[in-house]
Scaffold this active site. Structure first.
Site: not given
Length: 227
Positions: A126, A145
């Site tokens: 991420k 996310d």
């Protein structure tokens, strides 16, 4: 109820079209002016709001402007300087380790590959995806996310739970040219409408094509049939 869409790919294109119209100016909400600042901000943003990160980083970036600044600081001092950030003690260790590794392995520069970035302390896919996209203009994947994870599952774009598996599913159905904006659109929608608790389905631009909102009358995205 809206017209059934016969595949996840078609569903995704329709979702993107509507969200682009709803959030035309969406973009990253973290404040930064250098690649190092972006890297630090994204590491701090894990399980913490961007608003809080921006507040803390306003002073942090005045004090720490280079990898050497982070490497030479004690973890105790770093933890004090990022107090208010979730898990500040652990993240202080990450920041010191990042500073040290940038100096030792990357000549003080933030690397531009997924492998090198995910080798840094506290950096997963991420964070690496965010840094690649916004610091190096390189898009290798989709940032997953909490908003992307939640909304993708509600829309039945994936049944996976792990971020890495969700990313793999999404990369198979989201047009590659939309990978970067996909995350920002979902974040904006997650904050404004499709919240974790009490989502505002009545005013949602995706309500008529959302299986979670439609309940028993929802569309099976794989077959186009009700389920």
């Amino acid at each position: 109820m809206g017209t059934p869409l016969d595949s996840r790919e078609a569903q995704t294109v329709e979702i993107l079209d509507r969200l682009y119209e709803q959030y035309p100016d969406t973009d990253i909400s973290l404040n930064f002016s250098t690649r190092l600042e972006l890297l630090v901000a994204v590491v701090l943003s894990a399980q913490c709001t961007d608003e809080r990160v921006n507040t803390v980083c306003a002073d942090l970036f005045e004090k720490y402007q280079s990898p050497e600044d982070y490497a030479n600081a004690s973890e105790e001092q770093l933890a004090e300087d990022i107090y208010g950030i979730t898990f500040h003690n652990n993240k202080a260790g990450y920041l010191k380790g990042i500073g040290e590794q940038l100096i030792e392995k990357h000549d003080g520069e933030v690397p531009d590959t997924m492998t090198a970035l995910t080798d840094l302390p506290g950096v997963g896919r991420k964070t690496a995806n965010v840094v690649l996209q916004h610091a190096h203009d390189v898009t290798e994947g989709i940032v997953v996310d909490t908003h992307v994870q939640r909304i993708s599952r509600r829309l039945s774009l994936t049944e996976e739970e792990r971020p890495e598996a969700i990313e793999e599913d999404l990369m198979g159905i989201v047009p590659e040219e939309d990978w970067r904006m996909f995350t920002h659109l979902f974040i904006s929608h997650g904050r404004a409408t499709c919240t974790a608790r009490n989502p505002d389905c009545d005013d949602c631009v995706l309500a008529d094509i959302c299986p979670s909102e439609q309940g028993d009358a929802a569309v099976d995205l794989a077959s186009g049939e009700a389920w």
